[in-house]
Write a protein that holds these residues in place. Structure first.
Motif, mmCIF file in Angstrom:
data_model
loop_
_atom_site.group_PDB
_atom_site.id
_atom_site.type_symbol
_atom_site.label_atom_id
_atom_site.label_comp_id
_atom_site.label_asym_id
_atom_site.label_seq_id
_atom_site.Cartn_x
_atom_site.Cartn_y
_atom_site.Cartn_z
ATOM 1 N N ALA A 104 0.832 -1.208 0.000
ATOM 2 C CA ALA A 104 0.000 0.000 0.000
ATOM 3 C C ALA A 104 0.867 1.259 0.000
ATOM 4 C CB ALA A 104 -0.937 -0.005 1.206
ATOM 5 N N MET A 105 1.982 1.237 0.746
ATOM 6 C CA MET A 105 2.895 2.386 0.767
ATOM 7 C C MET A 105 3.503 2.586 -0.617
ATOM 8 S SD MET A 105 3.955 4.568 3.203
ATOM 9 C CE MET A 105 4.103 3.736 4.768
ATOM 10 N N THR A 106 3.820 1.493 -1.289
ATOM 11 C CA THR A 106 4.371 1.581 -2.637
ATOM 12 C C THR A 106 3.329 2.147 -3.597
ATOM 13 O OG1 THR A 106 5.842 -0.271 -2.163
ATOM 14 C CG2 THR A 106 5.470 0.256 -4.496
ATOM 15 N N TRP A 107 2.088 1.724 -3.453
ATOM 16 C CA TRP A 107 1.003 2.303 -4.258
ATOM 17 C C TRP A 107 0.918 3.807 -4.001
ATOM 18 C CZ3 TRP A 107 -3.080 5.090 -2.371
ATOM 19 C CH2 TRP A 107 -4.009 5.524 -3.321
ATOM 20 N N PHE A 108 0.984 4.213 -2.739
ATOM 21 C CA PHE A 108 0.912 5.630 -2.385
ATOM 22 C C PHE A 108 2.064 6.398 -3.038
ATOM 23 C CE2 PHE A 108 1.549 9.302 0.470
ATOM 24 C CZ PHE A 108 0.283 9.856 0.390
ATOM 25 N N HIS A 109 3.248 5.816 -3.022
ATOM 26 C CA HIS A 109 4.410 6.423 -3.667
ATOM 27 C C HIS A 109 4.109 6.689 -5.145
ATOM 28 C CE1 HIS A 109 8.856 6.815 -4.388
ATOM 29 N NE2 HIS A 109 8.486 6.411 -5.597
ATOM 30 N N TYR A 110 3.570 5.705 -5.842
ATOM 31 C CA TYR A 110 3.261 5.879 -7.259
ATOM 32 C C TYR A 110 2.102 6.855 -7.474
ATOM 33 C CZ TYR A 110 6.764 2.586 -8.611
ATOM 34 O OH TYR A 110 7.975 1.990 -8.822
ATOM 35 N N TRP A 111 1.162 6.891 -6.548
ATOM 36 C CA TRP A 111 0.073 7.874 -6.617
ATOM 37 C C TRP A 111 0.654 9.283 -6.520
ATOM 38 C CZ3 TRP A 111 -1.888 11.576 -3.219
ATOM 39 C CH2 TRP A 111 -3.131 12.122 -3.578
ATOM 40 N N LEU A 112 1.630 9.477 -5.622
ATOM 41 C CA LEU A 112 2.289 10.771 -5.514
ATOM 42 C C LEU A 112 3.001 11.118 -6.821
ATOM 43 C CD1 LEU A 112 3.811 10.557 -1.917
ATOM 44 C CD2 LEU A 112 1.873 11.970 -2.661
ATOM 45 N N GLY A 113 3.616 10.122 -7.446
ATOM 46 C CA GLY A 113 4.275 10.358 -8.733
ATOM 47 C C GLY A 113 3.298 10.824 -9.799
ATOM 48 N N LEU A 114 2.097 10.283 -9.791
ATOM 49 C CA LEU A 114 1.072 10.733 -10.745
ATOM 50 C C LEU A 114 0.636 12.163 -10.465
ATOM 51 C CD1 LEU A 114 -1.097 7.485 -10.999
ATOM 52 C CD2 LEU A 114 0.505 8.398 -12.714
ATOM 53 N N ARG A 115 0.516 12.509 -9.184
ATOM 54 C CA ARG A 115 0.158 13.885 -8.826
ATOM 55 C C ARG A 115 1.279 14.852 -9.219
ATOM 56 N NH1 ARG A 115 -3.072 10.683 -8.379
ATOM 57 N NH2 ARG A 115 -3.293 11.507 -10.461
ATOM 58 N N LEU A 116 2.513 14.402 -9.101
ATOM 59 C CA LEU A 116 3.665 15.203 -9.528
ATOM 60 C C LEU A 116 3.551 15.523 -11.011
ATOM 61 C CD1 LEU A 116 6.557 16.192 -8.511
ATOM 62 C CD2 LEU A 116 7.386 14.079 -9.515
ATOM 63 N N LYS A 117 3.184 14.521 -11.796
ATOM 64 C CA LYS A 117 3.009 14.735 -13.234
ATOM 65 C C LYS A 117 1.852 15.695 -13.516
ATOM 66 C CE LYS A 117 5.016 10.383 -14.706
ATOM 67 N NZ LYS A 117 4.805 9.081 -15.332
ATOM 68 N N ASP A 118 0.780 15.601 -12.705
ATOM 69 C CA ASP A 118 -0.340 16.539 -12.864
ATOM 70 C C ASP A 118 0.116 17.980 -12.655
ATOM 71 O OD1 ASP A 118 -2.104 14.456 -13.364
ATOM 72 O OD2 ASP A 118 -2.965 14.457 -11.342
ATOM 73 N N PHE A 119 0.867 18.208 -11.570
ATOM 74 C CA PHE A 119 1.370 19.561 -11.317
ATOM 75 C C PHE A 119 2.282 20.025 -12.450
ATOM 76 C CE2 PHE A 119 0.282 19.089 -6.730
ATOM 77 C CZ PHE A 119 -0.358 20.305 -6.539
ATOM 78 N N ALA A 120 3.158 19.145 -12.913
ATOM 79 C CA ALA A 120 4.105 19.501 -13.970
ATOM 80 C C ALA A 120 3.385 19.889 -15.263
ATOM 81 C CB ALA A 120 5.069 18.346 -14.229
ATOM 82 N N ALA A 121 2.258 19.248 -15.517
ATOM 83 C CA ALA A 121 1.483 19.536 -16.734
ATOM 84 C C ALA A 121 0.475 20.665 -16.527
ATOM 85 C CB ALA A 121 0.756 18.270 -17.190
ATOM 86 N N GLY A 122 0.402 21.191 -15.295
ATOM 87 C CA GLY A 122 -0.582 22.227 -15.003
ATOM 88 C C GLY A 122 -1.989 21.689 -14.897
#
Length: 149
Positions: A100-118
């Motif tokens: 679950a922590m690993t899933w959360f890590h990857y979820w954060l990575g997706l949010r990072l991409k969202d911010f990067a793309a605006g």
């Protein structure tokens, strides 16, 4: 191989713990950066760029390598003879929580991409709430390993 793992056990455990501390620091801090990013920066303003750089470097250069080290040395511990009794509950609760922590890590990575793309659509409040997920998982992991229920 099992003799080598047994010999290296204290080193594997020490490296695993250090990597967990580093990974958890990032897992706790990145959502907090997202809170401030969502609440205090508009896409394209100077603060947006600063937040993006901070978030990217934290994720790419601290969190990702730490997670890999946690997994590698954690698996070395799992395969060390006599360390894990799969007939007990604790290894299963720890394993589920680490997944679950690993899933959360990857979820954060997706949010990072969202911010990067605006394209961020979540509010600071959403990130505050999601920041509780790793805390709950950490509690389950620590209790599982220490209490061994």
């Amino acid at each position: 191989m099992s003799d080598l793992l047994a010999t290296l056990y204290p080193w594997n455990k020490a490296i695993h713990i250090m990597a967990v501390i580093t990974w958890m620091a990032g897992i706790f801090y990145l959502p907090r950066l997202f809170v401030y990013h969502a609440e205090q920066a508009e896409t394209g303003d100077p603060r947006d760029q600063v937040f993006r750089i901070m978030e990217y470097k934290l994720f790419r250069y601290i969190m990702n390598p730490s997670m890999v080290v946690v997994w590698v040395f954690g698996l070395a511990l799992v395969f060390t003879p006599g360390i894990v009794d799969w007939g007990m509950v604790w290894p299963w609760t720890k394993a589920a929580s680490v997944l679950a922590m690993t899933w959360f890590h990857y979820w954060l990575g997706l949010r990072l991409k969202d911010f990067a793309a605006g394209n961020n659509t979540l509010s600071g409040r959403n990130y505050r709430m999601m920041n509780e997920v790793p805390t709950i998982l950490m509690i389950v992991i620590v209790l599982s390993v220490v209490v061994k229920f």
